[in-house]
Design a protein around this motif. Structure first.
Motif, PDB file in Angstrom:
ATOM      1  N   PRO A  37      -4.591  51.184  -3.757  1.00  0.00           N
ATOM      2  CA  PRO A  37      -4.048  51.826  -2.543  1.00  0.00           C
ATOM      3  C   PRO A  37      -4.916  51.521  -1.323  1.00  0.00           C
ATOM      4  CG  PRO A  37      -4.006  53.343  -4.393  1.00  0.00           C
ATOM      5  CD  PRO A  37      -4.747  52.136  -4.866  1.00  0.00           C
ATOM      6  N   GLY A  38      -4.240  51.129  -0.225  1.00  0.00           N
ATOM      7  CA  GLY A  38      -4.954  50.799   0.995  1.00  0.00           C
ATOM      8  C   GLY A  38      -5.310  49.335   1.126  1.00  0.00           C
ATOM      9  N   GLU A  39      -4.944  48.506   0.146  1.00  0.00           N
ATOM     10  CA  GLU A  39      -5.278  47.089   0.203  1.00  0.00           C
ATOM     11  C   GLU A  39      -4.072  46.257   0.646  1.00  0.00           C
ATOM     12  OE1 GLU A  39      -8.851  46.582  -3.097  1.00  0.00           O
ATOM     13  OE2 GLU A  39      -6.775  46.163  -3.694  1.00  0.00           O
ATOM     14  N   TYR A  40      -4.365  45.145   1.305  1.00  0.00           N
ATOM     15  CA  TYR A  40      -3.322  44.196   1.709  1.00  0.00           C
ATOM     16  C   TYR A  40      -3.860  42.778   1.562  1.00  0.00           C
ATOM     17  CZ  TYR A  40      -5.784  43.562   6.181  1.00  0.00           C
ATOM     18  OH  TYR A  40      -6.708  43.265   7.154  1.00  0.00           O
ATOM     19  N   THR A  41      -2.946  41.811   1.545  1.00  0.00           N
ATOM     20  CA  THR A  41      -3.342  40.418   1.373  1.00  0.00           C
ATOM     21  C   THR A  41      -3.366  39.691   2.716  1.00  0.00           C
ATOM     22  OG1 THR A  41      -1.055  39.714   0.987  1.00  0.00           O
ATOM     23  CG2 THR A  41      -2.359  40.350  -0.943  1.00  0.00           C
ATOM     24  N   SER A  42      -4.123  38.631   2.781  1.00  0.00           N
ATOM     25  CA  SER A  42      -4.165  37.814   4.001  1.00  0.00           C
ATOM     26  C   SER A  42      -2.794  37.214   4.283  1.00  0.00           C
ATOM     27  CB  SER A  42      -5.178  36.680   3.848  1.00  0.00           C
ATOM     28  OG  SER A  42      -6.477  37.182   3.652  1.00  0.00           O
ATOM     29  N   PRO A  43      -2.460  37.005   5.559  1.00  0.00           N
ATOM     30  CA  PRO A  43      -1.176  36.375   5.893  1.00  0.00           C
ATOM     31  C   PRO A  43      -1.065  34.988   5.269  1.00  0.00           C
ATOM     32  CG  PRO A  43      -2.175  37.360   7.842  1.00  0.00           C
ATOM     33  CD  PRO A  43      -3.207  37.410   6.761  1.00  0.00           C
ATOM     34  N   MET A  44       0.068  34.749   4.612  1.00  0.00           N
ATOM     35  CA  MET A  44       0.342  33.460   3.986  1.00  0.00           C
ATOM     36  C   MET A  44       1.588  32.864   4.617  1.00  0.00           C
ATOM     37  SD  MET A  44      -1.845  32.957   1.325  1.00  0.00           S
ATOM     38  CE  MET A  44      -0.964  31.965   0.122  1.00  0.00           C
ATOM     39  N   VAL A  45       1.651  31.539   4.699  1.00  0.00           N
ATOM     40  CA  VAL A  45       2.842  30.865   5.209  1.00  0.00           C
ATOM     41  C   VAL A  45       3.993  31.067   4.216  1.00  0.00           C
ATOM     42  CG1 VAL A  45       3.861  28.649   5.881  1.00  0.00           C
ATOM     43  CG2 VAL A  45       1.469  29.157   6.428  1.00  0.00           C
ATOM     44  N   LEU A  46       5.165  31.427   4.738  1.00  0.00           N
ATOM     45  CA  LEU A  46       6.334  31.649   3.896  1.00  0.00           C
ATOM     46  C   LEU A  46       6.646  30.415   3.061  1.00  0.00           C
ATOM     47  CD1 LEU A  46       8.948  33.600   3.456  1.00  0.00           C
ATOM     48  CD2 LEU A  46      10.051  31.957   4.963  1.00  0.00           C
ATOM     49  N   GLN A  47       6.956  30.634   1.787  1.00  0.00           N
ATOM     50  CA  GLN A  47       7.347  29.547   0.897  1.00  0.00           C
ATOM     51  C   GLN A  47       8.618  28.888   1.418  1.00  0.00           C
ATOM     52  OE1 GLN A  47       7.551  30.790  -3.201  1.00  0.00           O
ATOM     53  NE2 GLN A  47       8.794  29.048  -3.806  1.00  0.00           N
ATOM     54  N   GLN A  48       8.562  27.580   1.677  1.00  0.00           N
ATOM     55  CA  GLN A  48       9.668  26.853   2.265  1.00  0.00           C
ATOM     56  C   GLN A  48      10.613  26.328   1.186  1.00  0.00           C
ATOM     57  OE1 GLN A  48      10.096  26.563   5.818  1.00  0.00           O
ATOM     58  NE2 GLN A  48       8.567  28.189   5.562  1.00  0.00           N
ATOM     59  N   PRO A  49      11.897  26.145   1.531  1.00  0.00           N
ATOM     60  CA  PRO A  49      12.862  25.643   0.544  1.00  0.00           C
ATOM     61  C   PRO A  49      12.625  24.171   0.230  1.00  0.00           C
ATOM     62  CG  PRO A  49      13.876  25.769   2.712  1.00  0.00           C
ATOM     63  CD  PRO A  49      12.510  26.382   2.852  1.00  0.00           C
ATOM     64  N   SER A  50      13.241  23.694  -0.854  1.00  0.00           N
ATOM     65  CA  SER A  50      13.085  22.289  -1.252  1.00  0.00           C
ATOM     66  C   SER A  50      13.730  21.345  -0.247  1.00  0.00           C
ATOM     67  CB  SER A  50      13.689  22.064  -2.643  1.00  0.00           C
ATOM     68  OG  SER A  50      15.049  22.479  -2.663  1.00  0.00           O
ATOM     69  N   GLU A  51      14.776  21.820   0.464  1.00  0.00           N
ATOM     70  CA  GLU A  51      15.423  21.038   1.499  1.00  0.00           C
ATOM     71  C   GLU A  51      15.243  21.744   2.843  1.00  0.00           C
ATOM     72  OE1 GLU A  51      19.474  20.375   0.490  1.00  0.00           O
ATOM     73  OE2 GLU A  51      19.017  19.342  -1.397  1.00  0.00           O
ATOM     74  N   PRO A  52      15.237  21.000   3.965  1.00  0.00           N
ATOM     75  CA  PRO A  52      15.020  21.616   5.279  1.00  0.00           C
ATOM     76  C   PRO A  52      16.101  22.659   5.596  1.00  0.00           C
ATOM     77  CG  PRO A  52      14.835  19.223   5.403  1.00  0.00           C
ATOM     78  CD  PRO A  52      15.367  19.535   4.047  1.00  0.00           C
ATOM     79  N   TRP A  53      15.719  23.674   6.384  1.00  0.00           N
ATOM     80  CA  TRP A  53      16.685  24.668   6.835  1.00  0.00           C
ATOM     81  C   TRP A  53      17.786  23.974   7.643  1.00  0.00           C
ATOM     82  CZ3 TRP A  53      16.067  29.055   4.467  1.00  0.00           C
ATOM     83  CH2 TRP A  53      14.793  29.502   4.120  1.00  0.00           C
ATOM     84  N   HIS A  54      19.006  24.469   7.495  1.00  0.00           N
ATOM     85  CA  HIS A  54      20.137  23.803   8.142  1.00  0.00           C
ATOM     86  C   HIS A  54      21.182  24.835   8.539  1.00  0.00           C
ATOM     87  CE1 HIS A  54      23.297  20.942   9.033  1.00  0.00           C
ATOM     88  NE2 HIS A  54      24.094  21.548   8.170  1.00  0.00           N
ATOM     89  N   LEU A  55      21.860  24.573   9.667  1.00  0.00           N
ATOM     90  CA  LEU A  55      22.947  25.430  10.133  1.00  0.00           C
ATOM     91  C   LEU A  55      24.112  24.541  10.530  1.00  0.00           C
ATOM     92  CD1 LEU A  55      23.410  28.491  10.560  1.00  0.00           C
ATOM     93  CD2 LEU A  55      22.817  28.155  12.961  1.00  0.00           C
ATOM     94  N   ASN A  56      25.239  24.696   9.858  1.00  0.00           N
ATOM     95  CA  ASN A  56      26.426  23.878  10.120  1.00  0.00           C
ATOM     96  C   ASN A  56      27.139  24.387  11.374  1.00  0.00           C
ATOM     97  OD1 ASN A  56      28.720  22.308  10.033  1.00  0.00           O
ATOM     98  ND2 ASN A  56      29.678  23.475   8.377  1.00  0.00           N
TER      99      ASN A  56
END
Length: 381
Positions: A238-257
């Motif tokens: 209780p009271g502990e937190y982890t250092s900021p980590m870069v979000l795990q990225q998908p195997s393919e680039p993000w895309h919006l059609n």
């Protein structure tokens, strides 16, 4: 009068129930083995976190004033009728426990709603879900609070938007499709605001209840069967937190059609979408366990927030998680409770509609009740 006793197996074949009960012993042993593995390796894994400088205590950060907070959540429902579909989507924003000095005015409405009748379509739920999350983002972007909690991951809106845009070309005739395409620019601009978190007096924090991501697990080479949130709920004190980590990225680039959009809108949306994709690469992830009765909370936020406003975020969460009865920040809990009632209310809306039609229908009244007969309600929150 004695209330009837619940019979969870009452409608199941006896042989099926017996087979399931026989399997529970094996399942229990598998779960026990997992718990034993975590218990045996707990100290070793904690030491690994310390060696990598990933483990911290909330007492190490400055103690700012209690921030104002709110939570945003949404829900949608599709009730399949004989003649058509009755659909609804809603997003609500709920204020957290306010500090004693709070004097800020929060204008109403603090919700958005969409209710419509549609022709039968298999993909109605896909479009409706994107509309729902767009309304959530607009409420979150407009909230005047210092810390705004969003249910789910910061990556979920892009996934839902892309799924809806992929299906729009096949269901242009739906009212919900037209509504979504009309609002998509506003939705994406709100999404960009949330991801960027550029204002010094605002923090947007996503708090997903369920996640399979393993940013820390991959770095520490923990067993793949454990996701980060599940394992860190046992590792963090209780009271502990982890250092900021870069979000795990998908195997393919993000895309919006963007193909379904008209040219005039498409040009503007293309630039906003490009900025959103870039911001998704800057998301930071922190796990925080403020109290012993809580699991580790996964917190997703913009890079700026993780660097300059982390103390405010942690203090806001501590202040909103002060009771064992609530397993997440209080405003998210209340928003979730509110929107979960939408699917339950849809049959009532249908009955009221049926009554209005019956009052003026010139034909056989049985046709109305038959046409508005509900078979099932599909929902999501």
């Amino acid at each position: 009068m004695m209330e009837p006793t619940e019979r969870p197996f009452g409608e199941l074949p006896a042989a099926l129930v017996e087979e399931v009960l026989n399997r529970t012993e094996d399942l229990g042993q598998k779960l026990l083995d997992d718990f034993e593995q975590v218990r045996e390796n707990r100290q070793q894994w904690r030491e690994g976190l310390k060696a990598e400088n990933l483990l911290h205590r909330d007492a190490e950060v400055p103690y700012p004033p209690v921030p104002t907070t709110c939570g945003v959540d949404g829900s949608y429902a599709v009730e399949r009728l004989l003649a058509s579909d009755l659909i609804a989507a809603a997003a609500v924003a709920v204020e957290g426990l306010t500090p004693p000095s709070e004097t800020r005015y929060w204008p109403e409405p603090r919700h958005q709603i969409w209710i419509e009748t549609e022709a039968h379509e298999a993909e109605t739920g896909t479009i409706l879900r994107a509309l729902m999350i767009g309304m959530e983002l607009e409420l979150a972007a407009q909230a005047p609070h210092e810390v705004v909690f969003i249910d789910g991951s910061l990556t979920t809106p892009l996934i839902y938007f892309n799924q809806a845009l992929n299906k729009c070309q096949d269901v242009f005739h739906l009212h919900t499709t037209a509504r979504f395409l009309e609002q998509v620019l506003s939705f994406l601009e709100a999404y960009r605001t949330v991801l960027a978190s550029a204002r010094s007096d605002r923090c947007w924090i996503a708090v997903p209840k369920y996640t399979t991501r393993r940013e820390i697990g991959q770095k520490m080479r923990w067993p793949e069967k454990h996701d980060d949130r599940g394992l860190l709920s046992f590792l963090l004190e209780p009271g502990e937190y982890t250092s900021p980590m870069v979000l795990q990225q998908p195997s393919e680039p993000w895309h919006l059609n963007l193909n379904p959009l008209i040219p005039d809108v498409k040009q503007t949306v293309t630039e906003v979408a490009r900025e959103i994709v870039a911001l998704l690469g800057e998301i930071r992830v922190i796990y925080y366990r403020p109290y012993p009765w809580l699991p580790a909370l996964r917190l997703e936020m913009g890079q700026t927030v993780s660097k300059t406003r982390l103390a405010t975020v942690l203090h806001g969460i501590r202040h909103q998680c002060g009771t064992p009865a609530v397993m997440e920040p209080y405003p998210l809990y209340m928003a979730d409770r509110m929107v979960k009632h939408l699917p339950k209310a849809i049959p009532t809306f249908r009955q009221v509609t049926c009554q209005h039609i019956a009052e003026t229908y010139q034909g056989n009244i049985n046709e109305v009740f038959l046409g508005l007969h509900g078979y099932r309600t599909e929902s999501g929150v």
